[in-house]
Design a protein around this motif. Structure first.
Motif, PDB file in Angstrom:
ATOM      1  N   ILE A 133      -4.611   7.610   4.018  1.00 34.14           N
ATOM      2  CA  ILE A 133      -4.497   6.721   5.180  1.00 34.14           C
ATOM      3  C   ILE A 133      -5.831   6.577   5.915  1.00 34.14           C
ATOM      4  O   ILE A 133      -6.113   5.528   6.509  1.00 34.14           O
ATOM      5  CB  ILE A 133      -3.384   7.208   6.149  1.00 34.14           C
TER       6      ILE A 133
ATOM      7  N   VAL B 143      -7.438   3.067   7.356  1.00 31.68           N
ATOM      8  CA  VAL B 143      -7.751   2.774   8.760  1.00 31.68           C
ATOM      9  C   VAL B 143      -9.215   2.365   8.895  1.00 31.68           C
ATOM     10  O   VAL B 143      -9.550   1.386   9.576  1.00 31.68           O
ATOM     11  CB  VAL B 143      -7.419   3.975   9.667  1.00 31.68           C
TER      12      VAL B 143
ATOM     13  N   VAL C 213       4.080   1.049   6.426  1.00 35.03           N
ATOM     14  CA  VAL C 213       4.888   0.545   5.306  1.00 35.03           C
ATOM     15  C   VAL C 213       4.867   1.506   4.114  1.00 35.03           C
ATOM     16  O   VAL C 213       3.836   2.077   3.781  1.00 35.03           O
ATOM     17  CB  VAL C 213       4.384  -0.847   4.863  1.00 35.03           C
ATOM     18  N   ARG C 214       6.035   1.696   3.519  1.00 34.19           N
ATOM     19  CA  ARG C 214       6.193   2.391   2.241  1.00 34.19           C
ATOM     20  C   ARG C 214       6.962   1.454   1.328  1.00 34.19           C
ATOM     21  O   ARG C 214       7.977   0.890   1.766  1.00 34.19           O
ATOM     22  CB  ARG C 214       7.033   3.681   2.414  1.00 34.19           C
TER      23      ARG C 214
ATOM     24  N   ARG D 216       0.831  -1.206   0.000  1.00 33.07           N
ATOM     25  CA  ARG D 216       0.000   0.000   0.000  1.00 33.07           C
ATOM     26  C   ARG D 216       0.864   1.253   0.000  1.00 33.07           C
ATOM     27  O   ARG D 216       1.861   1.327   0.722  1.00 33.07           O
ATOM     28  CB  ARG D 216      -0.872   0.043   1.258  1.00 33.07           C
ATOM     29  N   GLU D 217       0.489   2.235  -0.800  1.00 36.36           N
ATOM     30  CA  GLU D 217       1.191   3.520  -0.761  1.00 36.36           C
ATOM     31  C   GLU D 217       0.239   4.528  -0.136  1.00 36.36           C
ATOM     32  O   GLU D 217      -0.611   5.097  -0.803  1.00 36.36           O
ATOM     33  CB  GLU D 217       1.576   3.961  -2.182  1.00 36.36           C
TER      34      GLU D 217
ATOM     35  N   HIS E  74      -8.661  12.252  12.208  1.00 39.83           N
ATOM     36  CA  HIS E  74      -7.767  12.552  11.085  1.00 39.83           C
ATOM     37  C   HIS E  74      -8.088  13.923  10.475  1.00 39.83           C
ATOM     38  O   HIS E  74      -7.170  14.675  10.131  1.00 39.83           O
ATOM     39  CB  HIS E  74      -7.880  11.460  10.017  1.00 39.83           C
TER      40      HIS E  74
ATOM     41  N   ARG F  27      -8.749  -7.136  14.307  1.00 44.74           N
ATOM     42  CA  ARG F  27      -7.473  -6.731  13.711  1.00 44.74           C
ATOM     43  C   ARG F  27      -6.331  -7.458  14.418  1.00 44.74           C
ATOM     44  O   ARG F  27      -6.370  -7.668  15.626  1.00 44.74           O
ATOM     45  CB  ARG F  27      -7.266  -5.214  13.866  1.00 44.74           C
TER      46      ARG F  27
ATOM     47  N   MET G 254       1.039   7.856  11.729  1.00 47.79           N
ATOM     48  CA  MET G 254       1.538   7.848  10.355  1.00 47.79           C
ATOM     49  C   MET G 254       1.019   9.057   9.583  1.00 47.79           C
ATOM     50  O   MET G 254       1.742   9.622   8.750  1.00 47.79           O
ATOM     51  CB  MET G 254       1.122   6.542   9.658  1.00 47.79           C
TER      52      MET G 254
ATOM     53  N   LEU H   3       3.428  -7.122   5.397  1.00 51.78           N
ATOM     54  CA  LEU H   3       3.703  -5.858   4.693  1.00 51.78           C
ATOM     55  C   LEU H   3       2.408  -5.155   4.263  1.00 51.78           C
ATOM     56  O   LEU H   3       2.343  -3.926   4.237  1.00 51.78           O
ATOM     57  CB  LEU H   3       4.590  -6.103   3.468  1.00 51.78           C
ATOM     58  N   GLU H   4       1.374  -5.934   3.945  1.00 49.29           N
ATOM     59  CA  GLU H   4       0.111  -5.334   3.467  1.00 49.29           C
ATOM     60  C   GLU H   4      -0.835  -4.975   4.606  1.00 49.29           C
ATOM     61  O   GLU H   4      -1.878  -4.378   4.366  1.00 49.29           O
ATOM     62  CB  GLU H   4      -0.609  -6.299   2.517  1.00 49.29           C
ATOM     63  N   SER H   5      -0.510  -5.385   5.815  1.00 51.25           N
ATOM     64  CA  SER H   5      -1.481  -5.178   6.901  1.00 51.25           C
ATOM     65  C   SER H   5      -0.803  -4.737   8.189  1.00 51.25           C
ATOM     66  O   SER H   5      -1.244  -5.091   9.290  1.00 51.25           O
ATOM     67  CB  SER H   5      -2.278  -6.462   7.145  1.00 51.25           C
ATOM     68  N   ASP H   6       0.270  -3.980   8.071  1.00 47.88           N
ATOM     69  CA  ASP H   6       0.983  -3.430   9.224  1.00 47.88           C
ATOM     70  C   ASP H   6      -0.017  -2.815  10.210  1.00 47.88           C
ATOM     71  O   ASP H   6      -0.820  -1.949   9.833  1.00 47.88           O
ATOM     72  CB  ASP H   6       1.967  -2.364   8.712  1.00 47.88           C
TER      73      ASP H   6
ATOM     74  N   GLY I 196      -3.851   5.091  13.106  1.00 50.61           N
ATOM     75  CA  GLY I 196      -3.291   5.724  11.904  1.00 50.61           C
ATOM     76  C   GLY I 196      -2.922   7.184  12.093  1.00 50.61           C
ATOM     77  O   GLY I 196      -2.452   7.826  11.152  1.00 50.61           O
TER      78      GLY I 196
ATOM     79  N   PHE J 153       0.192   0.923  10.039  1.00 55.07           N
ATOM     80  CA  PHE J 153       0.069   1.613   8.745  1.00 55.07           C
ATOM     81  C   PHE J 153       1.367   2.298   8.305  1.00 55.07           C
ATOM     82  O   PHE J 153       1.335   3.314   7.636  1.00 55.07           O
ATOM     83  CB  PHE J 153      -1.086   2.633   8.789  1.00 55.07           C
TER      84      PHE J 153
ATOM     85  N   THR K 255      -2.179   2.731  16.095  1.00 54.73           N
ATOM     86  CA  THR K 255      -3.159   1.785  15.548  1.00 54.73           C
ATOM     87  C   THR K 255      -4.368   2.489  14.946  1.00 54.73           C
ATOM     88  O   THR K 255      -5.105   1.886  14.173  1.00 54.73           O
ATOM     89  CB  THR K 255      -3.641   0.795  16.638  1.00 54.73           C
TER      90      THR K 255
END
Lengths: 278, 278
Positions: free
Chosen positions: A9, A13, B248-249, A2-3, A37, B208, B82, B240-243, B79, B246, B77
């Motif tokens: 974001i 979430v 991951v880059r 994911r970017e 957010h 989650r 991030m 990596l897809e479900s950190d 978000g 949130f 958690t």
């Protein structure tokens, strides 16, 4: 991979809560995250400000113990408590308005008979309180449970005096066959909410005072009726227009009058909504 | 006396902040109160839910100590961490992306020379990490301060082991004259964030998982450059897809390769923004 950026974001979430079994919890978290957010983006919250916020909330948490609830004080001073109270207690025409519960209620307060003195040694000007508990159509409600609690002349509740062993200026009564009640107590005083913690720091940093206008707390319950949590405020108080917790309703302001016999008296009737009322 | 209802109270609270001397604090509180109230109205928060929220935040606060920061876990958690990181660290083309700081950084970690083993006894598969610290135009940045920290094979940081007296799997190095650095450590493992507290309860209630994909933390600073807080993630990790936070880059995902000599190696260059960059 994911970017995510600071815009996308939020959806990620919200999506992470997609598998929440409880639909209501999912609804609440989705709204909470969206507004949280939006807030951070709207003010372009810096990392230092985020860190200050984490520290503030941590201090609020560390201030909480079995005698002090700093998160309730925070909710109160941000108007959230009164908002939730007002939204959940729509007032039927003629019924008594609700206001904030506050952090000073104690379960298991002593029971008193009509005419007894609930102050139990608390310092203040003696007074007598009387009134009736009524239904919307004026029918008396007998045997209603009436909980009352208040601050003393120093502006303190009994639970704020660590050395005090017995309950003072709080008690439980039952309404009589005509819905009536009466008890002795002391005249309430205006007082500052506890402001030696982070909530007090917030008030000071915003030039807000911590004072609440003088009031008596009541919680009145009876089978078939919606429990009423409210105050009776003392007329003439200098803080009626600027209550630190936004709890004043004009319908809840009443006079403590000194009679010809020199005795200070309050008379106030409470009108309960039926339990089925929305 | 003011007659506030659950709609008009928001303006009254915002007005109560009118005298705030610090304009930025006033701006933040105004936005915060507006969104907080909008949230409560949007979901029609009940008094029981409000009370559950007060209890939750109190538990979060009580979970915080000098080794555990549950409010940061909550922010992570949800978000928020991030979001704030991304918003405040816009990436110039070619510079290394930032990600969350996390709760496990410790100031005053031991200093190491190039080639030394920062694991300092932490259990895991040995590896060698090398790379360069560069400016946007490719110029090496000598004498940059490189802080590194990571979890061990059990998924724990040293600060999560109460009986451990020395720092493990964390250290500080300086880049050499060509911007280079290299050190020995252990291969990072994916791990669950601490989930034995209220944040863990929130994750469980929403189905989650608490896992973060394996990563090395870096904080790199040098005079004239914006300090970079980031991770290098290990390619192929199942999370990596479900950190859970949130963070991951894709530009931060790299290979730990086992060479012909049997040694596992990571090579990663960091590119810093200039301190003047927006």
């Amino acid at each position: 991979v994911r970017e995510l950026n600071h815009e996308t974001i939020t959806d990620a979430v919200v999506q992470s809560f997609a598998g929440t079994p409880d639909a209501r919890l999912k609804e609440i978290l989705t709204s909470l995250v969206t507004h949280l957010h939006d807030f951070a983006r709207e003010v372009r919250l810096t990392e230092a400000e985020w860190s200050a916020g984490i520290d503030f909330l941590t201090r609020v948490g560390h201030m909480c113990n079995d005698k002090r609830q700093e998160f309730i004080l925070l909710s109160d001073t941000l108007g959230l408590s009164m908002l939730v109270t007002a939204m959940n207690n729509p007032t039927a025409k003629g019924s008594t308005e609700a206001t904030v519960f506050g952090p000073f209620h104690v379960a298991g307060a002593p029971h008193y008979k009509h005419g007894e003195d609930v102050s139990n040694g608390a310092v203040g000007t003696p007074c007598e309180v009387s009134g009736r508990v009524l239904a919307l159509d004026g029918t008396p409600i007998p045997d209603a449970t009436i909980e009352v609690w208040q601050a003393d002349d120093d502006g303190l509740y009994d639970v704020q005096r660590p050395d005090l062993e017995q309950a003072q200026a709080r008690g439980v009564l039952r309404s009589g066959s005509r819905g009536e009640f009466h008890f002795k107590s002391i005249v309430p005083s205006s007082y500052p909410i506890p402001h030696d913690g982070p909530v007090g720091d917030m008030l000071a940093a915003t030039n807000r005072h911590p004072w609440r206008p003088a009031h008596l707390h009541f919680m009145i319950s009876a089978p078939g009726y919606k429990t009423l949590v409210t105050h009776v405020f003392r007329s003439g108080d200098r803080y009626l227009e600027s209550d630190a917790v936004f709890g004043v309703r004009s319908s809840l302001v009443a006079d403590w009058n000194v009679g010809d016999d020199g005795i200070c008296r309050l008379n106030y009737d409470f009108v309960l909504n039926s339990a089925n009322a929305e």
